[in-house]
Design a protein around this motif. Structure first.
Motif, PDB file in Angstrom:
ATOM      1  N   ARG A 185       0.861  -1.182   0.000  1.00 16.47           N
ATOM      2  CA  ARG A 185       0.000   0.000   0.000  1.00 16.47           C
ATOM      3  C   ARG A 185       0.896   1.231   0.000  1.00 16.47           C
ATOM      4  NH1 ARG A 185      -2.312   4.304   2.075  1.00 16.47           N
ATOM      5  NH2 ARG A 185      -4.582   4.498   2.295  1.00 16.47           N
ATOM      6  N   GLY A 186       0.444   2.275  -0.652  1.00 18.41           N
ATOM      7  CA  GLY A 186       1.185   3.519  -0.655  1.00 18.41           C
ATOM      8  C   GLY A 186       1.078   4.237   0.682  1.00 18.41           C
ATOM      9  N   GLY A 187       1.700   5.389   0.746  1.00 18.45           N
ATOM     10  CA  GLY A 187       1.701   6.159   1.984  1.00 18.45           C
ATOM     11  C   GLY A 187       0.333   6.731   2.312  1.00 18.45           C
ATOM     12  N   GLY A 188       0.192   7.230   3.521  1.00 16.15           N
ATOM     13  CA  GLY A 188      -1.064   7.807   3.973  1.00 16.15           C
ATOM     14  C   GLY A 188      -0.966   8.244   5.411  1.00 16.15           C
ATOM     15  N   SER A 189      -2.062   8.777   5.911  1.00 16.15           N
ATOM     16  CA  SER A 189      -2.103   9.229   7.294  1.00 16.15           C
ATOM     17  C   SER A 189      -2.205   8.042   8.240  1.00 16.15           C
ATOM     18  CB  SER A 189      -3.282  10.171   7.494  1.00 16.15           C
ATOM     19  OG  SER A 189      -4.497   9.469   7.259  1.00 16.15           O
ATOM     20  N   VAL A 190      -2.127   8.338   9.509  1.00 20.63           N
ATOM     21  CA  VAL A 190      -2.259   7.280  10.508  1.00 20.63           C
ATOM     22  C   VAL A 190      -3.610   6.606  10.385  1.00 20.63           C
ATOM     23  CG1 VAL A 190      -2.297   6.795  12.970  1.00 20.63           C
ATOM     24  CG2 VAL A 190      -0.672   8.456  12.059  1.00 20.63           C
ATOM     25  N   GLU A 191      -4.646   7.412  10.122  1.00 26.86           N
ATOM     26  CA  GLU A 191      -5.977   6.830   9.980  1.00 26.86           C
ATOM     27  C   GLU A 191      -6.070   5.938   8.755  1.00 26.86           C
ATOM     28  OE1 GLU A 191      -5.186   9.890  10.454  1.00 26.86           O
ATOM     29  OE2 GLU A 191      -6.493  10.927  11.880  1.00 26.86           O
ATOM     30  N   ASP A 192      -5.404   6.346   7.647  1.00 26.46           N
ATOM     31  CA  ASP A 192      -5.450   5.535   6.431  1.00 26.46           C
ATOM     32  C   ASP A 192      -4.747   4.191   6.616  1.00 26.46           C
ATOM     33  OD1 ASP A 192      -6.812   7.559   5.185  1.00 26.46           O
ATOM     34  OD2 ASP A 192      -5.024   8.467   4.305  1.00 26.46           O
ATOM     35  N   LEU A 193      -3.688   4.193   7.382  1.00 27.08           N
ATOM     36  CA  LEU A 193      -2.914   2.962   7.586  1.00 27.08           C
ATOM     37  C   LEU A 193      -3.405   2.153   8.779  1.00 27.08           C
ATOM     38  CD1 LEU A 193       0.712   4.319   6.985  1.00 27.08           C
ATOM     39  CD2 LEU A 193      -0.884   3.344   5.336  1.00 27.08           C
ATOM     40  N   LEU A 194      -4.484   2.616   9.416  1.00 28.45           N
ATOM     41  CA  LEU A 194      -4.978   1.943  10.616  1.00 28.45           C
ATOM     42  C   LEU A 194      -5.327   0.472  10.387  1.00 28.45           C
ATOM     43  CD1 LEU A 194      -5.605   2.377  13.589  1.00 28.45           C
ATOM     44  CD2 LEU A 194      -7.934   3.031  12.931  1.00 28.45           C
ATOM     45  N   PRO A 195      -5.904   0.066   9.236  1.00 28.38           N
ATOM     46  CA  PRO A 195      -6.219  -1.357   9.056  1.00 28.38           C
ATOM     47  C   PRO A 195      -5.015  -2.278   9.192  1.00 28.38           C
ATOM     48  CG  PRO A 195      -7.364  -0.047   7.415  1.00 28.38           C
ATOM     49  CD  PRO A 195      -6.417   0.880   8.116  1.00 28.38           C
ATOM     50  N   PHE A 196      -3.833  -1.796   8.873  1.00 32.04           N
ATOM     51  CA  PHE A 196      -2.644  -2.649   8.921  1.00 32.04           C
ATOM     52  C   PHE A 196      -2.040  -2.722  10.318  1.00 32.04           C
ATOM     53  CE2 PHE A 196      -3.157  -1.245   4.582  1.00 32.04           C
ATOM     54  CZ  PHE A 196      -3.039  -2.433   3.882  1.00 32.04           C
ATOM     55  N   SER A 197      -2.696  -2.072  11.289  1.00 37.76           N
ATOM     56  CA  SER A 197      -2.351  -2.241  12.702  1.00 37.76           C
ATOM     57  C   SER A 197      -3.455  -2.968  13.450  1.00 37.76           C
ATOM     58  CB  SER A 197      -2.078  -0.876  13.350  1.00 37.76           C
ATOM     59  OG  SER A 197      -0.921  -0.273  12.805  1.00 37.76           O
ATOM     60  N   ASP A 198      -4.363  -3.597  12.701  1.00 33.51           N
ATOM     61  CA  ASP A 198      -5.464  -4.323  13.321  1.00 33.51           C
ATOM     62  C   ASP A 198      -4.941  -5.616  13.954  1.00 33.51           C
ATOM     63  OD1 ASP A 198      -8.585  -4.602  13.437  1.00 33.51           O
ATOM     64  OD2 ASP A 198      -7.820  -6.555  12.779  1.00 33.51           O
ATOM     65  N   GLU A 199      -5.440  -5.923  15.154  1.00 36.38           N
ATOM     66  CA  GLU A 199      -4.970  -7.099  15.874  1.00 36.38           C
ATOM     67  C   GLU A 199      -5.284  -8.390  15.129  1.00 36.38           C
ATOM     68  OE1 GLU A 199      -5.458  -9.253  20.275  1.00 36.38           O
ATOM     69  OE2 GLU A 199      -6.535  -7.394  19.803  1.00 36.38           O
ATOM     70  N   THR A 200      -6.486  -8.484  14.554  1.00 31.59           N
ATOM     71  CA  THR A 200      -6.861  -9.694  13.826  1.00 31.59           C
ATOM     72  C   THR A 200      -5.951  -9.921  12.636  1.00 31.59           C
ATOM     73  OG1 THR A 200      -9.165  -9.315  14.481  1.00 31.59           O
ATOM     74  CG2 THR A 200      -8.765 -10.881  12.698  1.00 31.59           C
ATOM     75  N   LEU A 201      -5.637  -8.854  11.922  1.00 30.03           N
ATOM     76  CA  LEU A 201      -4.746  -8.986  10.769  1.00 30.03           C
ATOM     77  C   LEU A 201      -3.340  -9.393  11.210  1.00 30.03           C
ATOM     78  CD1 LEU A 201      -4.145  -8.674   7.767  1.00 30.03           C
ATOM     79  CD2 LEU A 201      -3.724  -6.235   8.163  1.00 30.03           C
ATOM     80  N   CYS A 202      -2.842  -8.828  12.298  1.00 29.74           N
ATOM     81  CA  CYS A 202      -1.501  -9.182  12.781  1.00 29.74           C
ATOM     82  C   CYS A 202      -1.418 -10.654  13.152  1.00 29.74           C
ATOM     83  CB  CYS A 202      -1.134  -8.304  13.976  1.00 29.74           C
ATOM     84  SG  CYS A 202      -0.867  -6.559  13.563  1.00 29.74           S
ATOM     85  N   ARG A 203      -2.446 -11.147  13.819  1.00 30.89           N
ATOM     86  CA  ARG A 203      -2.430 -12.562  14.206  1.00 30.89           C
ATOM     87  C   ARG A 203      -2.573 -13.473  12.980  1.00 30.89           C
ATOM     88  NH1 ARG A 203      -2.534 -13.031  19.590  1.00 30.89           N
ATOM     89  NH2 ARG A 203      -3.249 -11.241  20.818  1.00 30.89           N
ATOM     90  N   ALA A 204      -3.307 -13.022  11.976  1.00 33.02           N
ATOM     91  CA  ALA A 204      -3.423 -13.823  10.753  1.00 33.02           C
ATOM     92  C   ALA A 204      -2.087 -13.899  10.027  1.00 33.02           C
ATOM     93  CB  ALA A 204      -4.488 -13.214   9.848  1.00 33.02           C
ATOM     94  N   ILE A 205      -1.326 -12.820  10.048  1.00 29.52           N
ATOM     95  CA  ILE A 205      -0.001 -12.827   9.401  1.00 29.52           C
ATOM     96  C   ILE A 205       0.919 -13.822  10.102  1.00 29.52           C
ATOM     97  CG2 ILE A 205       2.054 -11.436   8.984  1.00 29.52           C
ATOM     98  CD1 ILE A 205       0.218  -9.040   8.544  1.00 29.52           C
ATOM     99  N   VAL A 206       0.867 -13.842  11.428  1.00 27.81           N
ATOM    100  CA  VAL A 206       1.740 -14.749  12.175  1.00 27.81           C
ATOM    101  C   VAL A 206       1.352 -16.201  11.942  1.00 27.81           C
ATOM    102  CG1 VAL A 206       2.497 -15.412  14.480  1.00 27.81           C
ATOM    103  CG2 VAL A 206       2.258 -12.998  13.903  1.00 27.81           C
ATOM    104  N   SER A 207       0.067 -16.471  11.878  1.00 26.93           N
ATOM    105  CA  SER A 207      -0.390 -17.854  11.751  1.00 26.93           C
ATOM    106  C   SER A 207      -0.320 -18.392  10.330  1.00 26.93           C
ATOM    107  CB  SER A 207      -1.832 -17.965  12.267  1.00 26.93           C
ATOM    108  OG  SER A 207      -2.699 -17.140  11.500  1.00 26.93           O
TER     109      SER A 207
END
Length: 431
Positions: free
Chosen positions: A218-240
């Motif tokens: 994804r390209g750059g953006g504000s903190v709000e725009d990048l918020l989905p990539f700090s989601d807990e569910t997404l982080c755990r899915a990446i690890v698993s």
């Protein structure tokens, strides 16, 4: 309740195709209904600011962060200028104001009297708390990172539709390795639907056996725009996930939590393409260099071995293998000659000594003495014979045996004559 209902019914009955209500009546009624809402607090994201010098009103567009909806906002320009934090497009704010319906234009606007630039701090605090939680669970542990394949069979790409990130990843990867293959999943990369779509795309790519690595771009953006990539569910899915995942979100300063849990963090989508796909030209050059180095090493080894063989062949033992045997043979001949000479010398010396002894024995022996005229007189008494050493040993009538050089004569003693005083017989030691 009866009064207003009756009035509403009467108004509906009065509004017919033959007797329609004028626009002004509807506009006034809408303005009255909106006015009943009163003052409210509203949270949203500023997407547009129109602040012209010399005007008495500033115009803003406030967008909902979880839905594709927006609202026009007006305020006093001094309200924006006096904000403790400079406001700009993308800022998340909480405003206080009252909705107004402009009957002349038929538009609704929120007239605000207070604005608070909150949200970024709250989002950052929330992200930090989640970051500490995931770190405590060990999801950032480098030992959990899966290695990225050197040349993936197929690359799974999760990115926005027709986005610059997709273009950068595909273009750079194709330039570096023309035979590269992609399995692209276009999803929302911001907003309330981003996380579910990204999770679905990761699950589909992780289940594909041909996909060796997955790139979140994804390209750059504000903190709000990048918020989905700090989601807990997404982080755990990446690890698993079983497939290695590369996080290429935003630019270098951006650090969503997906960067920490991913197997590899790329600064930009372009950097992700460079780190996932090898450069064919660079690899060919490296291969050529390695081949040249290997050939040079092999030639050097052959030269060293050839020199070693030449040195071995130049040694006397290998240059003339029979020389050592000849030297040993000559040495053995010399030793044998010396031994023969020593033996001959010793035999000659011993022969000479033996001859001298024989001569001495011959000169001193009884036979030589007898040959010079001497005789040995023995007294014969039965079978015994005793040498006569004195006249006393042969009284008259004694039978004698006289041995001379060429034989023996038997005689008898007729008498004895003394020739001088008698000497005592010599002892054995004197003899």
């Amino acid at each position: 309740m009866i009064g207003p209902v009756s009035t509403e019914k009467s108004e509906r009955q009065a509004s017919t195709a033959e007797n329609p209500m004028p626009v002004r009546t509807i506009a006034v009624k809408v303005a009255q209904w909106i006015d009943r809402l009163g003052a409210v607090w509203v949270e949203g994201q500023i997407t547009q600011i129109n602040l012209r010098p010399g005007t008495r009103t500033a115009f803003l567009v406030l967008r909902d962060t979880a839905a594709d909806m927006s609202l026009s906002v007006t305020c006093d320009p001094d309200l924006l200028r006096s904000s403790a934090v400079p406001l700009q497009e993308g800022s998340r704010v909480v405003v206080y104001g009252k909705l107004q319906f402009f009957t002349g234009r038929g538009t609704v606007s929120l007239r605000i009297t207070e604005i608070r630039p909150v949200g970024i701090g709250e989002l950052l605090a929330r992200i930090e708390r989640l970051k500490a939680l995931l770190a405590a669970e060990g999801l950032f542990d480098p030992r959990l990172k899966r290695p990225i394949p050197f040349l993936p069979n197929k690359i799974g790409l999760v990115t926005g539709r027709a986005s610059a990130a997709e273009h950068d990843v595909v273009t750079v990867a194709t330039q570096r390795w023309p035979a590269v293959r992609f399995e692209i999943r276009n999803t929302a990369v911001q907003g309330p639907t981003a996380v579910p779509q990204i999770l679905e795309a990761i699950a589909a790519l992780d289940a594909d056996p041909d996909v060796d690595v997955i790139v979140l771009a994804r390209g750059g953006g504000s903190v709000e725009d990048l918020l989905p990539f700090s989601d807990e569910t997404l982080c755990r899915a990446i690890v698993s996930a079983k497939t290695p995942i590369v996080s290429a979100i935003g630019h270098e300063p951006d650090n969503p939590l997906s960067d920490y849990v991913a197997d590899l963090r790329a600064a930009t989508p372009t950097d992700a393409a460079k780190r996932v796909v090898p450069d064919a030209a660079a690899e060919a050059a490296l291969l050529q260099e390695l081949r040249a180095r290997a050939a040079a090493a092999l030639r050097g080894w052959v030269d060293r071995e050839a020199r070693a063989l030449q040195q071995l062949r130049s040694r006397p033992v290998l240059a003339d293998p029979l020389r050592l045997l000849e030297q040993r043979h000559d040495e053995a001949e010399r030793l044998r000659t010396a031994a023969r000479r020593a033996i001959d010398h010793e035999l000659t010396r011993e022969s000479t000594a033996t001859r001298h002894l024989r001569e001495k024995l011959s000169a001193l022996g009884p036979a030589a003495t007898l040959s010079r005229g001497y005789a040995v007189v023995q007294r014969v008494t039965g079978a015994d014979r005793e040498v006569v050493r004195s006249i006393e040993d042969s009284p008259p009538g004694t039978q004698l045996r006289i041995r001379v050089a060429d034989g023996a004569v038997t005689a008898a003693a007729l008498g004895a004559q003394s020739l001088g005083p008698r000497k005592e017989p010599a002892s054995d030691e004197q003899r």
